[in-house]
Design an enzyme around this catalytic site. Sequence first.
Site, PDB file in Angstrom:
ATOM      1  N   ASP A  72      26.278  -8.850  32.269  1.00 57.85           N
ATOM      2  CA  ASP A  72      26.190  -9.360  33.646  1.00 57.85           C
ATOM      3  C   ASP A  72      26.347 -10.875  33.746  1.00 57.85           C
ATOM      4  O   ASP A  72      26.056 -11.459  34.795  1.00 57.85           O
ATOM      5  CB  ASP A  72      24.828  -8.959  34.242  1.00 57.85           C
ATOM      6  CG  ASP A  72      24.821  -7.508  34.700  1.00 57.85           C
ATOM      7  OD1 ASP A  72      25.719  -7.126  35.465  1.00 57.85           O
ATOM      8  OD2 ASP A  72      23.905  -6.764  34.289  1.00 57.85           O
ATOM      9  N   GLU A 129      24.771 -16.985  39.331  1.00 58.75           N
ATOM     10  CA  GLU A 129      23.808 -17.365  40.366  1.00 58.75           C
ATOM     11  C   GLU A 129      22.371 -16.987  39.997  1.00 58.75           C
ATOM     12  O   GLU A 129      21.422 -17.675  40.377  1.00 58.75           O
ATOM     13  CB  GLU A 129      24.170 -16.654  41.673  1.00 58.75           C
ATOM     14  CG  GLU A 129      23.106 -16.800  42.728  1.00 58.75           C
ATOM     15  CD  GLU A 129      23.415 -16.063  44.008  1.00 58.75           C
ATOM     16  OE1 GLU A 129      23.541 -16.720  45.036  1.00 58.75           O
ATOM     17  OE2 GLU A 129      23.536 -14.821  43.981  1.00 58.75           O
ATOM     18  N   ASP A 130      22.220 -15.888  39.254  1.00 58.28           N
ATOM     19  CA  ASP A 130      20.868 -15.395  39.005  1.00 58.28           C
ATOM     20  C   ASP A 130      20.099 -16.225  37.988  1.00 58.28           C
ATOM     21  O   ASP A 130      18.879 -16.115  37.899  1.00 58.28           O
ATOM     22  CB  ASP A 130      20.928 -13.922  38.568  1.00 58.28           C
ATOM     23  CG  ASP A 130      21.418 -13.060  39.707  1.00 58.28           C
ATOM     24  OD1 ASP A 130      20.959 -13.289  40.842  1.00 58.28           O
ATOM     25  OD2 ASP A 130      22.278 -12.198  39.483  1.00 58.28           O
ATOM     26  N   ARG A 171      19.237  -9.620  30.901  1.00 57.11           N
ATOM     27  CA  ARG A 171      19.917 -10.803  31.420  1.00 57.11           C
ATOM     28  C   ARG A 171      19.300 -12.116  30.942  1.00 57.11           C
ATOM     29  O   ARG A 171      19.805 -13.190  31.255  1.00 57.11           O
ATOM     30  CB  ARG A 171      19.948 -10.731  32.956  1.00 57.11           C
ATOM     31  CG  ARG A 171      20.664  -9.469  33.459  1.00 57.11           C
ATOM     32  CD  ARG A 171      21.197  -9.610  34.845  1.00 57.11           C
ATOM     33  NE  ARG A 171      22.042 -10.779  34.976  1.00 57.11           N
ATOM     34  CZ  ARG A 171      22.463 -11.261  36.128  1.00 57.11           C
ATOM     35  NH1 ARG A 171      22.143 -10.644  37.245  1.00 57.11           N
ATOM     36  NH2 ARG A 171      23.220 -12.339  36.181  1.00 57.11           N
ATOM     37  N   ARG A 207      13.597  -7.494  41.047  1.00 48.52           N
ATOM     38  CA  ARG A 207      13.899  -8.571  40.098  1.00 48.52           C
ATOM     39  C   ARG A 207      12.972  -9.783  40.218  1.00 48.52           C
ATOM     40  O   ARG A 207      12.852 -10.575  39.280  1.00 48.52           O
ATOM     41  CB  ARG A 207      15.336  -9.053  40.296  1.00 48.52           C
ATOM     42  CG  ARG A 207      16.383  -7.981  40.114  1.00 48.52           C
ATOM     43  CD  ARG A 207      16.398  -7.450  38.692  1.00 48.52           C
ATOM     44  NE  ARG A 207      17.331  -6.346  38.536  1.00 48.52           N
ATOM     45  CZ  ARG A 207      18.633  -6.489  38.330  1.00 48.52           C
ATOM     46  NH1 ARG A 207      19.151  -7.701  38.286  1.00 48.52           N
ATOM     47  NH2 ARG A 207      19.396  -5.434  38.193  1.00 48.52           N
ATOM     48  N   HIS A 237      19.198  -7.808  46.044  1.00 45.89           N
ATOM     49  CA  HIS A 237      18.637  -9.159  46.185  1.00 45.89           C
ATOM     50  C   HIS A 237      18.528  -9.552  47.662  1.00 45.89           C
ATOM     51  O   HIS A 237      19.244  -9.000  48.508  1.00 45.89           O
ATOM     52  CB  HIS A 237      19.572 -10.180  45.512  1.00 45.89           C
ATOM     53  CG  HIS A 237      19.548 -10.166  44.014  1.00 45.89           C
ATOM     54  ND1 HIS A 237      20.693 -10.061  43.256  1.00 45.89           N
ATOM     55  CD2 HIS A 237      18.519 -10.273  43.133  1.00 45.89           C
ATOM     56  CE1 HIS A 237      20.371 -10.099  41.968  1.00 45.89           C
ATOM     57  NE2 HIS A 237      19.074 -10.218  41.866  1.00 45.89           N
ATOM     58  N   CYS A 264      27.152 -14.518  43.926  1.00 49.79           N
ATOM     59  CA  CYS A 264      26.638 -14.324  42.548  1.00 49.79           C
ATOM     60  C   CYS A 264      27.453 -15.024  41.481  1.00 49.79           C
ATOM     61  O   CYS A 264      26.936 -15.301  40.404  1.00 49.79           O
ATOM     62  CB  CYS A 264      26.641 -12.854  42.162  1.00 49.79           C
ATOM     63  SG  CYS A 264      26.141 -11.754  43.433  1.00 49.79           S
TER      64      CYS A 264
END
Length: 254
Positions: A60, A65-66, A85, A130, A160, A247
């Site tokens: 991923d 962005e995460d 991740r 998350r 999200h 993202c």
Amino acid sequence: MLTAITREVSPGLARCELTHLKRRPINLKAAIRQHRAYCQCLAQLGCNLIALPAEPGLPDSVFVEDAAVVLDELAVITRPGAESRRGELAAIEEALTPFRQIERIRAPATLDGGDVLHAGSTLYVGITSRTNRQGVAQLREIVQPHGYRVKSVSVTGCLHLKSACTFVGQETLLINRGWVDEELFGGWNLLDVDPAEPAAANALLVGETIVYPTAYPRTRSLLEDHEFIVKTVDNTELAKAEGGVTCCSLILSS
Ligand code: CIR
């Protein structure tokens, strides 16, 4: 001057995390082509691109962005809710270090950047699978001294907060009220996605232009009817991995 940090699509993308979608075959070549076009679009909008190399072991990792929340004053390296991740963080921190003072979210808190919606001096933070309450509390502690308010928002039905709501400029939030409680967003104009396009609230504002998926023509027309400038990109392959247009980049003024 705007800088956009991106990361090339992982050849392991087929093993991505999925929460609300069923696994479908992803055409890797098409995903790479679409992602390149997205990067080109950011460059055309004036971003200086920092494109990190693909990470075969991190499926991923294209969804940069995460891994961080970037503000003018500092960058917060997150602690993603999906354990698979967490290996994404080091390269993102390295890329951000020349630009920003770095702070970190620490265990047991979890926070995904996709849950942080920055509008004015407020950071709305989605409570999701998350992002937990400790994540919100740690983020608040870090950013409050810099003049930001942090408000937590419950999110249902999508991955999200920014799948349900994004800031599109002109004091406006693009929103799917079915996935997020609009009551918290007092003070902003709310523009509803077309009911036939529930996933259409994820839009990326770059300067004055909204980078927006080709997949949502009805909501695109609504945006254009409201005088927003929209530039479309085809995001259909990464959408199968539950990724949207916000993202795939971290955009910072530099
Ligand atoms: C995940 O489930 O973590 C990825 N497959 C998709 C992440 C999308 N990121 C985002 O919306 N900010």
